[in-house]
Write a protein that holds these residues in place. Structure first.
Motif, short mmCIF file in Angstrom:
data_model
loop_
_atom_site.label_atom_id
_atom_site.label_comp_id
_atom_site.label_asym_id
_atom_site.label_seq_id
_atom_site.Cartn_x
_atom_site.Cartn_y
_atom_site.Cartn_z
N SER A 16 0.82 -1.20 0.00
CA SER A 16 0.00 0.00 0.00
C SER A 16 0.86 1.26 0.00
O SER A 16 0.51 2.27 -0.60
CB SER A 16 -0.92 0.01 1.22
OG SER A 16 -1.81 -1.08 1.18
N ALA B 35 -1.36 0.18 -10.16
CA ALA B 35 -2.41 1.19 -10.29
C ALA B 35 -2.14 2.03 -11.53
O ALA B 35 -0.99 2.26 -11.91
CB ALA B 35 -2.46 2.08 -9.05
N PHE C 29 -6.97 -0.38 -9.97
CA PHE C 29 -6.04 -0.89 -8.95
C PHE C 29 -6.20 -2.38 -8.87
O PHE C 29 -7.32 -2.91 -8.92
CB PHE C 29 -6.34 -0.25 -7.59
CG PHE C 29 -5.60 -0.89 -6.44
CD1 PHE C 29 -4.26 -0.63 -6.23
CD2 PHE C 29 -6.25 -1.78 -5.59
CE1 PHE C 29 -3.57 -1.23 -5.17
CE2 PHE C 29 -5.57 -2.37 -4.53
CZ PHE C 29 -4.23 -2.10 -4.33
N LEU D 26 -10.09 -3.10 -8.36
CA LEU D 26 -10.96 -1.94 -8.27
C LEU D 26 -10.94 -1.19 -9.59
O LEU D 26 -9.88 -1.02 -10.21
CB LEU D 26 -10.49 -0.98 -7.17
CG LEU D 26 -10.39 -1.49 -5.73
CD1 LEU D 26 -9.86 -0.38 -4.83
CD2 LEU D 26 -11.74 -1.97 -5.24
N VAL E 184 -15.52 4.43 -6.82
CA VAL E 184 -15.40 3.05 -7.27
C VAL E 184 -16.63 2.66 -8.08
O VAL E 184 -17.76 2.81 -7.63
CB VAL E 184 -15.26 2.10 -6.06
CG1 VAL E 184 -15.19 0.65 -6.52
CG2 VAL E 184 -14.02 2.46 -5.25
N MET F 109 -15.79 -3.67 -8.50
CA MET F 109 -14.77 -4.25 -7.63
C MET F 109 -14.95 -5.75 -7.50
O MET F 109 -16.04 -6.29 -7.68
CB MET F 109 -14.82 -3.61 -6.24
CG MET F 109 -16.16 -3.76 -5.52
SD MET F 109 -16.17 -2.97 -3.89
CE MET F 109 -15.18 -4.14 -2.96
N LYS G 82 -17.45 4.66 -0.93
CA LYS G 82 -16.62 4.37 -2.10
C LYS G 82 -16.50 5.56 -3.04
O LYS G 82 -15.96 5.43 -4.14
CB LYS G 82 -17.23 3.19 -2.87
CG LYS G 82 -17.37 1.91 -2.04
CD LYS G 82 -18.09 0.83 -2.82
CE LYS G 82 -18.40 -0.36 -1.94
NZ LYS G 82 -19.18 -1.40 -2.68
N ASP H 142 -7.18 4.65 -4.38
CA ASP H 142 -6.73 3.30 -4.06
C ASP H 142 -5.46 3.42 -3.23
O ASP H 142 -4.83 4.48 -3.18
CB ASP H 142 -6.48 2.51 -5.35
CG ASP H 142 -5.36 3.10 -6.18
OD1 ASP H 142 -4.18 2.84 -5.87
OD2 ASP H 142 -5.65 3.86 -7.14
N ASP I 128 -9.52 0.23 0.07
CA ASP I 128 -8.64 -0.84 -0.41
C ASP I 128 -9.39 -2.10 -0.84
O ASP I 128 -8.78 -3.15 -1.03
CB ASP I 128 -7.60 -1.19 0.65
CG ASP I 128 -8.20 -1.76 1.94
OD1 ASP I 128 -9.42 -2.04 1.95
OD2 ASP I 128 -7.46 -1.94 2.92
#
Length: 280
Positions: A7, A79, A93, A108, A115, A118, A138, A143, A172
């Motif tokens: 991350s 990403a 992502f 995602l 978003v 997903m 969302k 991301d 995430d």
């Protein structure tokens, strides 16, 4: 720690309307060491390419050393997105991670609103005390990988206290949370290969929003943790800052991610290059 690495690098371009293209294209190749209380846990690699219109980031990580005798965990993430109105706008992502006992995959798709699609495997386990993630949670989010790329608009030096003046809204695939950054200090850093120079150090505060279980000790610990920091340095040719180092205090010592190699260069006039980070 593996998820933290992916991350973070796993971890946060355009220089204003009057800037030339020569100041908006850059490429970074970095390799990191993960450790806790000084003991090496793993290695990670990160690749970023950014121009005036778009960016692509990818990373991979694996456990190493004595920890590998317990688990052979490894993972990768990537990403892509656009650069719009001086800001990064994520569009996709993906993350995959494997341990001896299970595998995990998250996908995602995003647009300017949030978003749009997903996929999470395995699905989030049901629990009465888990705060549900709603459609509202969302929207307007980054991301995890895009959140690690800090873009500083304007024409002043991007390596300044204002780089820390922000709250990152992150989803995430499982949890929605905010990372509140605040300026701590300026500090010189040096990699074994590549970057040597100033960094801006930001203190980080973790604020869970949804998808978490408030009763869990780990959530309570991280929410009250006041010893989380990130050291940001610039990617040549851009106004993007990327983590050089990150540290989090834990009950058994300080967990740290630090660049061993950090090589960036302007990309104006360069040909196409590989778009995925090599295995660390």
């Amino acid at each position: 720690m593996l998820r933290l690495c992916l991350s973070a690098v796993v971890a946060l371009a355009g220089a204003g309307a009057a800037a030339s293209a020569a100041h908006a294209d850059g490429r970074l190749e970095a390799r990191y060491r993960m450790s806790i209380a000084g003991l090496e846990l793993g290695r990670a690699a990160f690749l970023l390419e950014v121009d005036q219109d778009s960016y692509t980031a990818s990373g991979s990580a694996r456990l190493t050393g004595v920890v590998r005798a317990v688990s052979s965990a490894k993972g990768s993430a990537g990403a892509r997105g656009l650069v719009e109105n001086g800001e990064l706008a994520p569009r996709s992502f993906a993350m995959e991670a494997e341990t001896d006992k299970k595998s995990e995959a998250i996908r995602l798709a995003l647009n300017g609103a949030g978003v749009t699609d997903m996929s999470v495997e395995p699905p989030v386990s049901q629990s009465e005390d888990r705060v549900p993630v709603t459609d509202k949670d969302k929207k307007g989010v980054f991301d995890p990988m895009t959140a690690a790329l800090i873009m500083v608009p304007g024409s002043d030096d991007p390596l300044s206290p204002k780089a820390c003046d922000r709250t990152l809204s992150i989803f995430d695939g499982r949890q929605r949370y905010n990372l509140e950054l605040s300026y701590e200090r300026m500090e010189d850093v040096k990699a074994e290969k590549g970057y040597a120079g100033p960094s801006v150090v930001c203190r980080i505060a973790y604020r869970p929003v949804a998808g978490h279980r408030p009763s869990r000790k780990a959530v309570k610990y991280m929410t009250s943790n006041k010893e989380m920091y990130v050291w940001l340095v610039p990617v040549a040719g851009t106004r993007v800052l990327v983590p050089f180092r990150a540290s989090v205090a834990t009950a058994i010592g300080v967990a740290q991610l630090e660049a061993q190699s950090f090589v960036s260069e302007p990309m104006v006039g360069k040909g196409p290059r590989p778009s995925r980070a090599a295995a660390p």
